[in-house]
Motif scaffolding. Structure first.
Motif, PDB file in Angstrom:
ATOM      1  N   UNK A   1       0.836  -1.209   0.000  1.00 58.37           N
ATOM      2  CA  UNK A   1       0.000   0.000   0.000  1.00 58.37           C
ATOM      3  C   UNK A   1       0.870   1.259   0.000  1.00 58.37           C
ATOM      4  N   UNK A   2       1.970   1.230   0.752  1.00 55.78           N
ATOM      5  CA  UNK A   2       2.845   2.404   0.848  1.00 55.78           C
ATOM      6  C   UNK A   2       3.577   2.662  -0.471  1.00 55.78           C
ATOM      7  N   UNK A   3       4.005   1.610  -1.137  1.00 56.39           N
ATOM      8  CA  UNK A   3       4.675   1.769  -2.432  1.00 56.39           C
ATOM      9  C   UNK A   3       3.702   2.300  -3.478  1.00 56.39           C
ATOM     10  N   UNK A   4       2.518   1.738  -3.513  1.00 60.93           N
ATOM     11  CA  UNK A   4       1.516   2.177  -4.485  1.00 60.93           C
ATOM     12  C   UNK A   4       1.106   3.626  -4.252  1.00 60.93           C
ATOM     13  N   UNK A   5       1.082   4.045  -2.997  1.00 56.75           N
ATOM     14  CA  UNK A   5       0.710   5.426  -2.687  1.00 56.75           C
ATOM     15  C   UNK A   5       1.697   6.418  -3.291  1.00 56.75           C
ATOM     16  N   UNK A   6       2.924   5.964  -3.535  1.00 53.29           N
ATOM     17  CA  UNK A   6       3.954   6.811  -4.154  1.00 53.29           C
ATOM     18  C   UNK A   6       4.057   6.584  -5.662  1.00 53.29           C
ATOM     19  N   UNK A   7       3.157   5.778  -6.192  1.00 51.48           N
ATOM     20  CA  UNK A   7       3.150   5.539  -7.626  1.00 51.48           C
ATOM     21  C   UNK A   7       4.164   4.523  -8.092  1.00 51.48           C
ATOM     22  N   UNK A   8       4.660   3.678  -7.187  1.00 53.56           N
ATOM     23  CA  UNK A   8       5.622   2.649  -7.560  1.00 53.56           C
ATOM     24  C   UNK A   8       4.977   1.272  -7.486  1.00 53.56           C
TER      25      UNK A   8
END
Length: 294
Positions: free
Chosen positions: A161-168
């Motif tokens: 979730x944290x990676x996706x929140x940064x667009x990665x």
């Protein structure tokens, strides 16, 4: 998609250069479940100042398995660990230009190597673990400690979730036991030697095991990713490329593993499979798995 896997501290300039190589995407490796003293964010973990690996110090526990004993397990539920991941490491990766990340050592619940220092003491199939000694094999995944399993499952979801929140994007590293539960959170899999180890375990074996039979190894856990159209990149480190391709062949009906053979030094040299055979060796017309390389 052509992927290149690099360490997270690779320079931004080098990462930018790699992206010019045929439109490649860059995956950046970092230790999520272990603490490494030489990383620039090492001091930000609770207990870092007293971390020795001999006793638990704040969020930092006992050594990872040999030969990586310079890495110490972390408590996946500790707020400082979560903060380092979300507020330091992942933004660092984004700033470097990483398209995706590869958090490593994310299955501390397995209990098949050395103790983390954070094993649950009570609960179904749970018990203490003595530092410096292999974990009790009876606690291996068929009799998993539910509390430990759930803590690491939640940590993996948090990372995604944290990676996706940064667009990665984010890879699930190894962790075949939890793959069926994490397929909707992670974008692809980076696996090591998963055709070489294991034969059965309690979570996720029914998908694929009935078809693979005696050929079912740890890779079976990743069949849900293949069924979801998500790539599985396998790195083998031992034997020949021909054997690596043969071992991966049973997974072709599910979409196939993208298999390569590398040295454990992880230098750029690699050999790859095209279907059930090495690329360039009778591979005309062979079924090639989803394009995913590193």
């Amino acid at each position: 998609m052509l992927l290149y896997d690099v360490d997270i501290e690779t320079s931004a300039a080098k990462i930018a250069e790699i992206k010019t190589w045929g439109g490649a995407k860059v995956v950046c490796y970092f230790e999520a479940g272990t603490w490494v003293k030489t990383r620039p964010w090492a001091s930000k973990y609770s207990g870092a100042a007293g971390a020795t690996g001999k006793t638990v110090s704040g969020a930092i526990g006992f050594p990872y398995e040999a030969p990586y004993t310079n890495e110490l397990w972390v408590n996946p539920s500790d707020p400082s660990v979560r903060s380092v991941m979300k507020d330091v490491i992942l933004p660092f990766a984004k700033a470097r230009g990483c398209d995706m990340v590869e958090p490593d050592n994310v299955q501390g619940f397995e209990r098949d190597s050395y103790c983390t220092g954070f094993e649950a003491k009570t609960g179904a199939n749970c018990g203490s673990c003595k530092a410096g000694s292999p974990a009790n094999k009876n606690f291996y995944i068929d009799k998993k400690c539910d509390a430990d399993y759930k803590a690491w499952l939640d940590f993996n979801k948090f990372l995604a979730d944290s990676a996706h929140a940064l667009g990665m994007g984010i890879a699930l590293k190894n962790n075949h036991h939890q793959a069926a539960e994490l397929v909707k959170y992670h974008d692809f899999v980076l696996a090591e030697q998963c055709t070489s180890f294991g034969s059965s375990y309690s979570n996720g074996t029914t998908i694929g095991a009935s078809l693979l039979g005696s050929k079912a190894k740890d890779c079976v856990g990743f069949v849900p990713f293949l069924k979801a159209g998500k790539g599985v990149a396998l790195t083998a480190y031992t034997g020949t490329i021909a054997k690596a391709c043969t071992d991966a062949a049973p997974y072709l009906p599910f979409g196939g593993l993208n298999t390569i053979l590398k040295k454990t030094s992880l230098k750029s040299t690699r050999k790859a499979c095209c279907g059930a055979v090495p690329c360039g060796v009778g591979s005309i017309g062979a079924t090639t798995p989803k394009p995913l390389a590193r």
